[in-house]
Scaffold this active site. Structure first.
Site, PDB file in Angstrom:
ATOM      1  N   HIS A 223      -1.498   3.942  10.535  1.00  0.00           N
ATOM      2  CA  HIS A 223      -0.929   2.599  10.358  1.00  0.00           C
ATOM      3  C   HIS A 223       0.253   2.625   9.412  1.00  0.00           C
ATOM      4  O   HIS A 223       0.365   3.492   8.555  1.00  0.00           O
ATOM      5  CB  HIS A 223      -1.967   1.565   9.918  1.00  0.00           C
ATOM      6  CG  HIS A 223      -2.653   1.766   8.595  1.00  0.00           C
ATOM      7  ND1 HIS A 223      -3.394   2.888   8.271  1.00  0.00           N
ATOM      8  CD2 HIS A 223      -2.744   0.953   7.509  1.00  0.00           C
ATOM      9  CE1 HIS A 223      -3.919   2.738   7.063  1.00  0.00           C
ATOM     10  NE2 HIS A 223      -3.529   1.585   6.569  1.00  0.00           N
TER      11      HIS A 223
ATOM     12  N   HIS B   1      -5.013   0.309  -4.260  1.00  0.00           N
ATOM     13  CA  HIS B   1      -3.782  -0.275  -3.726  1.00  0.00           C
ATOM     14  C   HIS B   1      -3.078  -1.177  -4.736  1.00  0.00           C
ATOM     15  O   HIS B   1      -2.427  -2.150  -4.363  1.00  0.00           O
ATOM     16  CB  HIS B   1      -4.067  -1.112  -2.481  1.00  0.00           C
ATOM     17  CG  HIS B   1      -4.700  -0.383  -1.352  1.00  0.00           C
ATOM     18  ND1 HIS B   1      -6.002   0.043  -1.359  1.00  0.00           N
ATOM     19  CD2 HIS B   1      -4.198  -0.018  -0.140  1.00  0.00           C
ATOM     20  CE1 HIS B   1      -6.291   0.636  -0.212  1.00  0.00           C
ATOM     21  NE2 HIS B   1      -5.217   0.622   0.547  1.00  0.00           N
TER      22      HIS B   1
ATOM     23  N   GLU C 152      -3.590   7.786   4.298  1.00  0.00           N
ATOM     24  CA  GLU C 152      -4.958   7.617   3.778  1.00  0.00           C
ATOM     25  C   GLU C 152      -5.947   8.600   4.418  1.00  0.00           C
ATOM     26  O   GLU C 152      -7.044   8.789   3.898  1.00  0.00           O
ATOM     27  CB  GLU C 152      -5.423   6.172   3.993  1.00  0.00           C
ATOM     28  CG  GLU C 152      -4.651   5.180   3.128  1.00  0.00           C
ATOM     29  CD  GLU C 152      -4.932   3.720   3.443  1.00  0.00           C
ATOM     30  OE1 GLU C 152      -4.499   2.861   2.663  1.00  0.00           O
ATOM     31  OE2 GLU C 152      -5.562   3.415   4.480  1.00  0.00           O
TER      32      GLU C 152
ATOM     33  N   HIS D 244     -10.399   0.965   5.974  1.00  0.00           N
ATOM     34  CA  HIS D 244     -10.601  -0.191   5.094  1.00  0.00           C
ATOM     35  C   HIS D 244      -9.447  -1.155   5.335  1.00  0.00           C
ATOM     36  O   HIS D 244      -8.296  -0.753   5.266  1.00  0.00           O
ATOM     37  CB  HIS D 244     -10.651   0.247   3.623  1.00  0.00           C
ATOM     38  CG  HIS D 244      -9.403   0.951   3.164  1.00  0.00           C
ATOM     39  ND1 HIS D 244      -9.426   2.181   2.549  1.00  0.00           N
ATOM     40  CD2 HIS D 244      -8.090   0.610   3.225  1.00  0.00           C
ATOM     41  CE1 HIS D 244      -8.188   2.548   2.255  1.00  0.00           C
ATOM     42  NE2 HIS D 244      -7.359   1.610   2.662  1.00  0.00           N
TER      43      HIS D 244
HETATM   44  C1  DHB Z   1      -4.115  -3.058   6.160  1.00  0.00           C
HETATM   45  C2  DHB Z   1      -4.560  -1.727   6.170  1.00  0.00           C
HETATM   46  C3  DHB Z   1      -4.809  -1.062   4.968  1.00  0.00           C
HETATM   47  O1  DHB Z   1      -5.211   0.245   4.882  1.00  0.00           O
HETATM   48  C4  DHB Z   1      -4.642  -1.715   3.762  1.00  0.00           C
HETATM   49  O2  DHB Z   1      -4.955  -1.039   2.629  1.00  0.00           O
HETATM   50  C5  DHB Z   1      -4.198  -3.030   3.739  1.00  0.00           C
HETATM   51  C6  DHB Z   1      -3.928  -3.695   4.952  1.00  0.00           C
HETATM   52  C7  DHB Z   1      -3.859  -3.795   7.428  1.00  0.00           C
HETATM   53  O3  DHB Z   1      -3.844  -3.212   8.516  1.00  0.00           O
HETATM   54  O4  DHB Z   1      -3.687  -5.021   7.356  1.00  0.00           O
HETATM   55 FE    FE Z   2      -5.238   0.963   2.733  1.00  0.00          FE
END
Ligand code: DHB
Ligand code: FE
Length: 279
Positions: A192, A59, A239, A12
């Site tokens: 990430h 979030h 996540e 997401h």
């Molecule tokens: C991004 C990824 C995420 O899981 C999130 O919750 C908010 C931003 C991103 O890569 O920009």
């Molecule tokens: Fe996220």
């Protein structure tokens, strides 16, 4: 009896909401990503889910850092989204499946999961973006039960606990005297990290190891603590525990129907995985 028709997990990322709103589907940056949903749409047409249980992490929209439940579940008749500050559109509301919510709450309570029960709940991009990607025109609206897992603030739950949360939910669905066809969705990941010295960090090898083991070896994740997963996948890569919970809710033997992996969308290694119960 109700049936789990499969697991459909996806990253997401708020930027996807902007791309949808601004119809960027054919732009070179976005095309490979949006095209990857064609097999997903075909699969959904085939398995025809009526309800979705969505494992995700909030979030800061419904819960903030001052009060962060480890596990929370929606028991609302409908769920709305709100402006999260990413400049993406607010999508129209989603119908809740209250009967299933309360069934799951009771089953979880019996197995010593004392959930935060939300009879009103706003859902953020971790719920809205996957739904908009899976059903772009809301052509076959499913009722939803959102299950929120804390992946943003330590102490976060351990992967083994998330697996058990999912198992309890899966057992309760399989014993439910109902005709519902339940889709299990996990959102977030894969690797990430958005902030700090390792901003932009990704780990392709670990991501594929995760997807390989999700197929039929979910216990693989038990070897890791949540902190170790942060080390391997980045702070927001944690996540993946939403995916572990989702897999826990599925039958023991599954087959991989589809996998997509693409670096990057925004700062994230974006992935889709479909598993279906073995015949
Ligand atoms: C991004 C990824 C995420 O899981 C999130 O919750 C908010 C931003 C991103 O890569 O920009
Ligand atoms: Fe996220």
């Amino acid at each position: 009896m109700a049936k789990v028709v499969g697991m459909l997990n996806v990253s997401h990322i708020p930027a996807i909401g902007g791309a949808i709103a601004n119809k960027k589907h054919s732009e070179p940056y976005w095309k490979p990503f949006f095209d990857a949903f064609e097999p997903v749409h075909a699969w959904l047409d085939e398995v025809k889910p009526t309800t979705a249980v969505i494992f995700y992490n909030d979030h800061g929209l419904n819960f903030f850092l001052d009060k962060m439940p480890t596990f929370a579940i929606g028991a609302a008749p409908k769920y709305t989204s709100e402006d999260e500050g990413w400049g993406i559109p607010v999508f129209s509301e989603y119908q809740g499946h209250e009967e299933l919510s309360w069934r799951l709450i009771d089953a979880l309570h019996e197995k010593e999961f004392d959930m935060v029960v939300c009879q009103e709940m706003v859902v953020d991009h971790a719920v809205t973006i996957p739904i908009e990607l899976f059903w772009p025109n809301r052509q076959s609206p499913v009722k939803i039960v959102p299950v929120n897992i804390n992946t943003v603030l330590f102490p976060a739950p351990e992967p083994a606990r998330c697996e058990k949360l999912g198992l309890t939910i899966g057992e309760s669905i399989e014993n439910w005297d109902s005709d519902e066809r339940v889709l299990i969705i996990g959102t977030g990941g894969l690797s990430h990290q958005l902030e700090g010295l390792r901003a932009g960090f990704m780990n392709k090898k670990f991501d594929h190891d995760c997807m390989d083991n999700l197929i039929n070896n979910n216990k693989w994740f038990r070897q890791y603590t949540s902190k170790e997963i942060v080390g391997l996948a980045g702070t927001q890569g944690l996540e993946i525990i939403n995916w572990v919970a989702a897999r826990g809710a599925c039958p023991e033997h599954m087959e991989e129907k589809y996998r997509f992996y693409h670096i990057p969308i925004s700062n994230t290694a974006a992935a889709i995985q479909i598993l279906e119960p073995s015949k």
